[in-house]
Design an enzyme around this catalytic site. Structure first.
Site, short mmCIF file in Angstrom:
data_model
loop_
_atom_site.label_atom_id
_atom_site.label_comp_id
_atom_site.label_asym_id
_atom_site.label_seq_id
_atom_site.Cartn_x
_atom_site.Cartn_y
_atom_site.Cartn_z
N PHE A 155 0.84 -1.21 0.00
CA PHE A 155 0.00 0.00 0.00
C PHE A 155 0.87 1.25 0.00
O PHE A 155 0.49 2.29 0.50
CB PHE A 155 -0.93 -0.02 1.22
CG PHE A 155 -1.84 -1.22 1.25
CD1 PHE A 155 -3.01 -1.22 0.51
CD2 PHE A 155 -1.50 -2.36 1.96
CE1 PHE A 155 -3.85 -2.35 0.50
CE2 PHE A 155 -2.33 -3.47 1.96
CZ PHE A 155 -3.51 -3.48 1.24
N GLU A 158 4.17 6.58 -3.72
CA GLU A 158 5.41 7.14 -4.21
C GLU A 158 5.70 8.41 -3.41
O GLU A 158 4.79 9.15 -3.05
CB GLU A 158 5.31 7.46 -5.70
CG GLU A 158 5.23 6.19 -6.52
CD GLU A 158 5.20 6.46 -8.01
OE1 GLU A 158 5.63 7.53 -8.45
OE2 GLU A 158 4.74 5.56 -8.74
N ALA A 259 -9.67 18.75 -3.51
CA ALA A 259 -10.16 18.96 -4.88
C ALA A 259 -9.00 19.46 -5.73
O ALA A 259 -8.08 20.10 -5.24
CB ALA A 259 -11.29 19.98 -4.86
N GLY A 264 -3.59 10.84 -10.72
CA GLY A 264 -2.81 10.25 -11.81
C GLY A 264 -1.95 9.16 -11.20
O GLY A 264 -2.29 8.58 -10.17
N CYS A 267 -1.08 3.84 -10.34
CA CYS A 267 -2.01 2.93 -9.63
C CYS A 267 -3.48 3.28 -9.81
O CYS A 267 -4.23 2.49 -10.37
CB CYS A 267 -1.65 2.92 -8.15
SG CYS A 267 -0.05 2.17 -7.86
N LYS A 270 -5.27 3.02 -13.33
CA LYS A 270 -5.24 1.64 -13.82
C LYS A 270 -6.10 0.73 -12.93
O LYS A 270 -6.85 -0.11 -13.43
CB LYS A 270 -3.78 1.16 -13.81
CG LYS A 270 -3.56 -0.18 -14.44
CD LYS A 270 -2.11 -0.60 -14.32
CE LYS A 270 -1.82 -1.04 -12.90
NZ LYS A 270 -0.52 -1.67 -12.71
C1 UDX Z 1 -1.56 5.20 -4.34
C2 UDX Z 1 -2.08 4.69 -2.98
O1 UDX Z 1 -2.18 5.80 -2.07
C3 UDX Z 1 -1.16 3.62 -2.41
O2 UDX Z 1 -1.69 3.11 -1.20
C4 UDX Z 1 -1.04 2.50 -3.44
O3 UDX Z 1 -0.18 1.48 -3.00
C5 UDX Z 1 -0.55 3.04 -4.77
O4 UDX Z 1 -1.42 4.09 -5.21
P1 UDX Z 1 0.32 6.90 -5.18
O5 UDX Z 1 -0.20 6.61 -6.56
O6 UDX Z 1 1.77 6.90 -4.95
O7 UDX Z 1 -0.31 5.84 -4.13
O8 UDX Z 1 -0.21 8.36 -4.78
P2 UDX Z 1 -1.29 9.03 -3.83
O9 UDX Z 1 -0.59 9.83 -2.82
O10 UDX Z 1 -2.29 8.06 -3.35
O11 UDX Z 1 -1.99 10.03 -4.86
C6 UDX Z 1 -2.60 9.55 -6.06
C7 UDX Z 1 -3.14 10.69 -6.88
O12 UDX Z 1 -4.29 11.27 -6.24
C8 UDX Z 1 -2.17 11.86 -7.12
O13 UDX Z 1 -2.27 12.26 -8.47
C9 UDX Z 1 -2.67 12.95 -6.20
O14 UDX Z 1 -2.38 14.24 -6.70
C10 UDX Z 1 -4.17 12.68 -6.22
N1 UDX Z 1 -4.88 13.19 -5.03
C11 UDX Z 1 -4.59 12.65 -3.80
C12 UDX Z 1 -5.84 14.17 -5.16
O15 UDX Z 1 -6.11 14.66 -6.26
N2 UDX Z 1 -6.51 14.59 -4.04
C13 UDX Z 1 -6.25 14.06 -2.80
O16 UDX Z 1 -6.92 14.48 -1.84
C14 UDX Z 1 -5.27 13.07 -2.68
#
Ligand code: UDX
Length: 437
Positions: A155, A158, A259, A264, A267, A270
């Site tokens: 979980f 990055e 918001a 992106g 993970c 996809k």
């Molecule tokens: C995610 C999951 O959090 C992690 O548990 C899993 O193992 C892999 O996928 P990650 O893709 O590294 O991790 O990034 P994360 O911090 O979750 O953010 C994902 C995307 O959501 C980013 O583009 C971020 O900008 C966006 N985001 C996140 C929002 O737009 N709003 C938010 O409130 C939180």
């Protein structure tokens, strides 16, 4: 214990480094020799805070080695983690070819009892396929080595992957025999001795589903607040106050209610599509996930819509884009919302000034006609507007006075709600944020 990690991409390398840190003897395997060389020299082939140090420590202690030799990697391993890529296919499901190849490789090379643990994100029921691949290969070679299949999803995020792995919120292990559960408990014993967290022992399909359900839920939470932000704009309400107040409810929580221009990365986009696909294959129409995906795609259209409102024709204008990585703390641009926005700017004939604190090398070849600025502030110089796509903390240091002094026209499209809206408007800027009146 001897642990093998197949595939040293983001998940694999973090897993390898952290397992060595826990005191295990770890061998990382990859087909890509250049990647192996980089790691052998104690470096990381991508940007991940803290990982370089962890790898250097592992390599120096002799507990972490990397190889392209299948035999050396797998012989004598107690556990083989499958961390190969599962890229999305046009129909929404993931490409599981590399997972099958990895399983077959284990069955070909294993010399003693081994636990085959899936860490790559895979749809529910992939474990059964992994078992089948192992059995096919074993039958072809007439061997009777004990091979247990386990699902042990990660979980990690990055940018905080090391911390997320060493101090997780929970550990999930799905196994369908006691040998698998016993071995995995021993793998995680050193971690649990230092960091107390729930250890969820279950069957393989349940563990696989926990991963897809968790990611799809978080993605849906983001799309939900982005949909709310549209209603806020239409009604004059402020999404930041709405999200904060919602977040005070412990049942909801404030996390993942920011918001912006949507999620992106490698993970969420996809996994949402893959979860929808597997549900449909199993006979359930998970339409909610398609709506999550649709809202996420629409969120990316917001900056250009607002830009056109203020600049009228974008053609011939200069636009600064701050932040290209899909989120702060990483150089990863996979499925980054910024790429769609930059693509549209180019299509409409804008001149572009780009900056990202760490992802510049990933984009130079993609946008050869863009100006690559040395800093966020320099990117602003002479631009008719700025679009902030990634909320890197250092962009938070840019003041309304900087924006006013450097921009040609005072148009600020803050697509991550980073800056102080009232201060920008007080400074005479035409500033817009997502879901804020
Ligand atoms: C995610 C999951 O959090 C992690 O548990 C899993 O193992 C892999 O996928 P990650 O893709 O590294 O991790 O990034 P994360 O911090 O979750 O953010 C994902 C995307 O959501 C980013 O583009 C971020 O900008 C966006 N985001 C996140 C929002 O737009 N709003 C938010 O409130 C939180």
């Amino acid at each position: 214990m001897k642990i093998t990690v197949l595939g040293i991409g983001h998940v694999g390398l973090v897993t390898a480094g952290c397992m060595a840190e826990l005191g295990h003897e770890v061998v990382g395997y990859d087909v890509d020799e250049s990647k192996i060389e980089v790691v052998r020299s104690g470096r990381t082939p991508f940007y991940e805070p803290g990982l370089d140090e962890l790898l250097q420590k592992g390599v120096a202690s002799g507990r972490l080695t990397v190889t392209v030799d299948q035999g050396a990697a797998i012989a004598g391993a107690d556990v083989v983690f499958i961390c190969v890529g599962t890229p999305g296919l046009p129909h929404g499901g993931p490409n599981l070819t590399y997972v099958q190849e990895a399983a077959a490789m284990v069955a070909r090379v294993a010399t003693g009892p081994v636990v085959v643990a899936e860490k790559s994100t895979v749809p529910v029921q992939t474990g059964a396929r992994v078992r089948q691949a192992l059995q096919m290969e074993a039958a072809a070679r007439d061997t009777e080595v004990l091979m247990s299949v386990v699902s042990n999803p990660e979980f990690l995020r990055e940018g905080s992957a090391v911390q997320d792995t060493l101090r997780p919120d929970r550990i999930v292990v799905g196994a369908d025999d006691e040998h698998g559960h016993d071995v995995m408990r021993r793998v995680y014993a050193p971690m649990l001795a230092q960091h107390d967290c729930p250890y969820v022992a279950t069957d393989v399909p349940t563990a696989e589903l926990i991963k897809h359900a968790s990611n799809a839920f978080l993605a849906t939470k983001i799309s939900f607040i982005n949909a709310v932000s549209r209603v806020c704009e239409l009604s004059g309400a402020d999404v930041e106050v709405v999200a904060d107040a919602m977040g005070h409810d412990a049942r909801i929580g404030r996390a993942f209610l920011n918001a912006g221009i949507g999620y992106g990365g490698s993970c969420f986009p996809k996994d949402v599509r893959a979860f929808d696909r597997i549900a449909s294959e199993l006979g359930y129409d998970f339409g909610m996930l398609r709506e999550t995906d649709k809202i996420n795609r629409e969120a990316r259209e917001w900056p250009m819509r607002r830009l056109r409102e203020h600049l009228w024709n974008v053609a011939g204008k200069t636009v600064a884009v701050l932040g290209v990585a899909f989120k702060p703390g990483t150089d990863d641009i996979r499925e980054a919302p910024s790429l769609d926005i930059i693509g549209e700017l180019i299509e409409e004939g804008a001149n572009i000034r780009l900056h990202d604190p760490v992802a510049m090398d990933q984009i130079r070849d993609l946008f050869p006609d863009a100006h690559f600025a040395a800093s966020g502030v320099e990117a602003l110089d002479g631009a008719h507007a700025v679009i902030l796509c990634t909320e890197w903390p250092e962009y938070g240091e840019i003041t309304p006075a900087d924006l006013k002094a450097r921009l040609e026209y005072p148009v600020v499209i803050d697509a991550r709600n980073l800056w102080d809206l009232a201060a920008m408007r007080d400074a005479g800027l035409t500033a817009v944020q997502v879901g804020r009146g």
